[in-house]
Design a protein around this motif. Structure first.
Motif, PDB file in Angstrom:
ATOM      1  N   GLU A  84      -4.544  -0.005   0.660  1.00 31.36           N
ATOM      2  CA  GLU A  84      -4.777   0.511   2.024  1.00 31.36           C
ATOM      3  C   GLU A  84      -3.694   0.040   2.993  1.00 31.36           C
ATOM      4  N   ASN A  85      -3.159  -1.149   2.750  1.00 31.60           N
ATOM      5  CA  ASN A  85      -2.155  -1.709   3.665  1.00 31.60           C
ATOM      6  C   ASN A  85      -0.728  -1.280   3.347  1.00 31.60           C
ATOM      7  N   ALA A  86      -0.539  -0.530   2.264  1.00 31.96           N
ATOM      8  CA  ALA A  86       0.821  -0.114   1.879  1.00 31.96           C
ATOM      9  C   ALA A  86       1.106   1.287   2.437  1.00 31.96           C
ATOM     10  N   ASP A  87       2.204   1.419   3.165  1.00 29.94           N
ATOM     11  CA  ASP A  87       2.517   2.691   3.831  1.00 29.94           C
ATOM     12  C   ASP A  87       2.772   3.833   2.851  1.00 29.94           C
ATOM     13  N   ASP A  88       3.278   3.478   1.651  1.00 28.54           N
ATOM     14  CA  ASP A  88       3.657   4.538   0.706  1.00 28.54           C
ATOM     15  C   ASP A  88       2.537   4.864  -0.286  1.00 28.54           C
ATOM     16  N   MET A  93       6.421  11.357   0.360  1.00 29.99           N
ATOM     17  CA  MET A  93       5.072  11.625  -0.182  1.00 29.99           C
ATOM     18  C   MET A  93       4.411  10.307  -0.617  1.00 29.99           C
ATOM     19  N   THR A  94       3.195  10.092  -0.199  1.00 25.74           N
ATOM     20  CA  THR A  94       2.484   8.894  -0.645  1.00 25.74           C
ATOM     21  C   THR A  94       1.938   9.086  -2.062  1.00 25.74           C
ATOM     22  N   ILE A  95       1.713   7.979  -2.756  1.00 23.86           N
ATOM     23  CA  ILE A  95       1.111   8.024  -4.096  1.00 23.86           C
ATOM     24  C   ILE A  95      -0.410   7.905  -3.928  1.00 23.86           C
ATOM     25  N   ARG A  96      -1.144   8.818  -4.561  1.00 25.68           N
ATOM     26  CA  ARG A  96      -2.611   8.841  -4.434  1.00 25.68           C
ATOM     27  C   ARG A  96      -3.216   7.907  -5.494  1.00 25.68           C
ATOM     28  N   VAL A  97      -3.902   6.872  -5.023  1.00 21.02           N
ATOM     29  CA  VAL A  97      -4.339   5.782  -5.906  1.00 21.02           C
ATOM     30  C   VAL A  97      -5.866   5.646  -5.901  1.00 21.02           C
ATOM     31  N   ALA A  98      -6.431   5.404  -7.092  1.00 19.89           N
ATOM     32  CA  ALA A  98      -7.859   5.076  -7.220  1.00 19.89           C
ATOM     33  C   ALA A  98      -7.991   3.689  -7.832  1.00 19.89           C
ATOM     34  N   VAL A  99      -9.074   3.014  -7.514  1.00 20.47           N
ATOM     35  CA  VAL A  99      -9.313   1.673  -8.076  1.00 20.47           C
ATOM     36  C   VAL A  99     -10.638   1.670  -8.836  1.00 20.47           C
ATOM     37  N   PHE A 100     -10.596   1.276 -10.100  1.00 22.46           N
ATOM     38  CA  PHE A 100     -11.801   1.014 -10.901  1.00 22.46           C
ATOM     39  C   PHE A 100     -12.104  -0.479 -10.808  1.00 22.46           C
ATOM     40  N   GLY A 103       2.700  -7.677  -7.661  1.00 18.50           N
ATOM     41  CA  GLY A 103       2.899  -7.140  -9.016  1.00 18.50           C
ATOM     42  C   GLY A 103       2.091  -5.868  -9.236  1.00 18.50           C
ATOM     43  N   VAL A 104       0.875  -5.853  -8.709  1.00 20.89           N
ATOM     44  CA  VAL A 104       0.036  -4.651  -8.853  1.00 20.89           C
ATOM     45  C   VAL A 104       0.700  -3.477  -8.138  1.00 20.89           C
ATOM     46  N   LEU A 105       1.173  -3.705  -6.919  1.00 17.36           N
ATOM     47  CA  LEU A 105       1.799  -2.614  -6.153  1.00 17.36           C
ATOM     48  C   LEU A 105       3.098  -2.159  -6.810  1.00 17.36           C
ATOM     49  N   LEU A 106       3.867  -3.113  -7.348  1.00 13.50           N
ATOM     50  CA  LEU A 106       5.077  -2.741  -8.085  1.00 13.50           C
ATOM     51  C   LEU A 106       4.712  -1.848  -9.277  1.00 13.50           C
ATOM     52  N   GLY A 107       3.636  -2.219  -9.967  1.00 18.57           N
ATOM     53  CA  GLY A 107       3.179  -1.414 -11.106  1.00 18.57           C
ATOM     54  C   GLY A 107       2.823  -0.001 -10.671  1.00 18.57           C
ATOM     55  N   VAL A 108       2.092   0.118  -9.572  1.00 18.38           N
ATOM     56  CA  VAL A 108       1.676   1.444  -9.089  1.00 18.38           C
ATOM     57  C   VAL A 108       2.908   2.280  -8.731  1.00 18.38           C
ATOM     58  N   ARG A 109       3.872   1.640  -8.093  1.00 19.00           N
ATOM     59  CA  ARG A 109       5.068   2.390  -7.650  1.00 19.00           C
ATOM     60  C   ARG A 109       5.957   2.800  -8.817  1.00 19.00           C
ATOM     61  N   SER A 110       5.870   2.091  -9.942  1.00 19.03           N
ATOM     62  CA  SER A 110       6.806   2.362 -11.039  1.00 19.03           C
ATOM     63  C   SER A 110       6.185   3.093 -12.230  1.00 19.03           C
ATOM     64  N   VAL A 111       4.862   3.114 -12.326  1.00 21.89           N
ATOM     65  CA  VAL A 111       4.237   3.587 -13.574  1.00 21.89           C
ATOM     66  C   VAL A 111       4.482   5.076 -13.827  1.00 21.89           C
ATOM     67  N   ARG A 112       4.635   5.863 -12.757  1.00 23.57           N
ATOM     68  CA  ARG A 112       4.807   7.311 -12.956  1.00 23.57           C
ATOM     69  C   ARG A 112       6.147   7.633 -13.595  1.00 23.57           C
ATOM     70  N   THR A 113       7.092   6.719 -13.470  1.00 22.52           N
ATOM     71  CA  THR A 113       8.428   6.966 -14.048  1.00 22.52           C
ATOM     72  C   THR A 113       8.650   6.134 -15.317  1.00 22.52           C
ATOM     73  N   ARG A 114       7.560   5.589 -15.880  1.00 22.80           N
ATOM     74  CA  ARG A 114       7.649   4.847 -17.139  1.00 22.80           C
ATOM     75  C   ARG A 114       6.671   5.448 -18.135  1.00 22.80           C
ATOM     76  N   PRO A 115       6.989   6.600 -18.718  1.00 21.83           N
ATOM     77  CA  PRO A 115       6.039   7.218 -19.641  1.00 21.83           C
ATOM     78  C   PRO A 115       5.772   6.342 -20.856  1.00 21.83           C
ATOM     79  N   GLY A 116       4.565   6.481 -21.413  1.00 17.16           N
ATOM     80  CA  GLY A 116       4.179   5.686 -22.586  1.00 17.16           C
ATOM     81  C   GLY A 116       3.521   4.391 -22.163  1.00 17.16           C
ATOM     82  N   LEU A 117       3.333   3.519 -23.131  1.00 19.06           N
ATOM     83  CA  LEU A 117       2.638   2.257 -22.880  1.00 19.06           C
ATOM     84  C   LEU A 117       3.626   1.124 -22.644  1.00 19.06           C
TER      85      LEU A 117
END
Ligand SMILES: NC(=O)C1=CN([C@@H]2O[C@H](COP(=O)(O)OP(=O)(O)OC[C@H]3O[C@@H](n4cnc5c(N)ncnc54)[C@H](OP(=O)(O)O)[C@@H]3O)[C@@H](O)[C@H]2O)C=CC1
Ligand SMILES: O=C(O)C1=N[C@H](C(=O)O)C[C@H](O)C1
Length: 248
Positions: free
Chosen positions: A23-27, A1-8, A224-238
């Motif tokens: 856009e260039n990341a397969d996942d 399953m891909t992660i659905r991402v928005a950019v502000f 680093g941004v992509l690593l953050g996107v891939r890991s943030v869902r499993t790091r609850p809190g701030l």
């Protein structure tokens, strides 16, 4: 399953790079791109799971309020986070304990390492100063990275019981000695041609130590941004700082 991402901030210098990197990341799937004047509801309409924010210190708290209310995880590169703002954000997240927010003053690997090295060196030197150098379109001074670095140095020295060293300056033009972040002086340089650079200088008996990092291209921030996107869902809190995700 891909992660659905928005950019502000999608049309900005960093946001545009983040759009391309997602856009260039397969996942990952870019489902919304929102800039100033666009409707934020595009993000919820598109059922985004993670929002990336590279906007402006004046805009980021509103965007985070929106994200938390909408049940979105957030990866934030925007600067301007005081302790007070972090406390506010922790309060919002207390009501949504399943959500993760990662705030990284700097997503470049070398910058994160430089901060860690400075933190390690701090207790051995009672004198330290930070010089940050950036492009002249940057809105804020000092940089978020420099402010974070100065706080880390101050904290490491306080933990080790090291008091800041003496400084004989008794006459100065206002600003000549930079700004004080805690007990560390920070100096900001702005020039066209620069991207993002930082020097951390330590001085001791008959020696100096200089730690320097240069981002020569904004591509340096994207892993680093992509690593953050891939890991943030499993790091609850701030989480503040990419070093925690990298496990440095
Ligand atoms: N953590 C990191 O590694 C890095 C962090 N940064 C930080 O990221 C931030 C952005 O930097 P940069 O990309 O250079 O800045 P830019 O000014 O190039 O981009 C910011 C974009 O956000 C838009 N914007 C402003 N308010 C909103 C809003 N409420 N919602 C959506 N979009 C909005 C701006 O539109 P408009 O111009 O019309 O106002 C602009 O297009 C800064 O705080 C910078 O310090 C930068 C590089 C790396
Ligand atoms: O505005 C920038 O360009 C940057 N902002 C961040 C900061 O303020 O530290 C990160 C990096 O220095 C680039």
């Amino acid at each position: 399953m891909t992660i659905r991402v928005a950019v502000f901030g999608s049309r900005g210098r960093m946001g545009a790079q983040a759009v391309r990197a997602v856009e260039n990341a397969d996942d990952l799937e870019l489902v919304a791109a929102v800039d100033a004047g666009d409707e934020r509801s595009a993000v919820t309409d598109a059922k985004a799971e993670v929002v990336i924010d590279f906007t402006h210190p004046d805009a980021v708290m509103d965007n985070l309020r929106f994200a938390v209310d909408a049940g979105l995880h957030a990866v934030v590169g925007t600067t301007g986070f005081s302790e007070e703002r972090l406390t506010t954000l922790r309060g919002w997240l207390a009501d949504r304990p399943e959500l993760g927010v990662l705030i990284a003053p700097n997503f470049a690997l070398g910058a994160v390492l430089a901060m860690r090295f400075a933190q390690q060196a701090a207790r051995f030197y009672d004198s330290a100063e930070v010089i940050e150098l950036h492009h002249n379109r940057k809105a804020d001074a000092p940089s978020g990275t420099a402010a974070h670095t100065a706080r880390l140095i101050g904290q490491a020295r306080a933990d080790a019981g090291v008091a800041p060293g003496p400084d004989a300056t008794s006459s100065e033009l206002p600003g000549a000695r930079g700004a004080s972040v805690g007990d560390v002086r920070v100096h900001s340089v702005r020039l066209p041609g620069l991207v993002a650079h930082e020097e951390i200088l330590f001085g001791g008996e008959g020696e100096t130590l200089t730690i320097r990092h240069d981002s020569l291209d904004r591509a340096s921030f994207m892993p680093g941004v992509l690593l953050g996107v891939r890991s943030v869902r499993t790091r609850p809190g701030l989480t503040v700082g990419l070093e925690h995700v990298l496990d440095l």
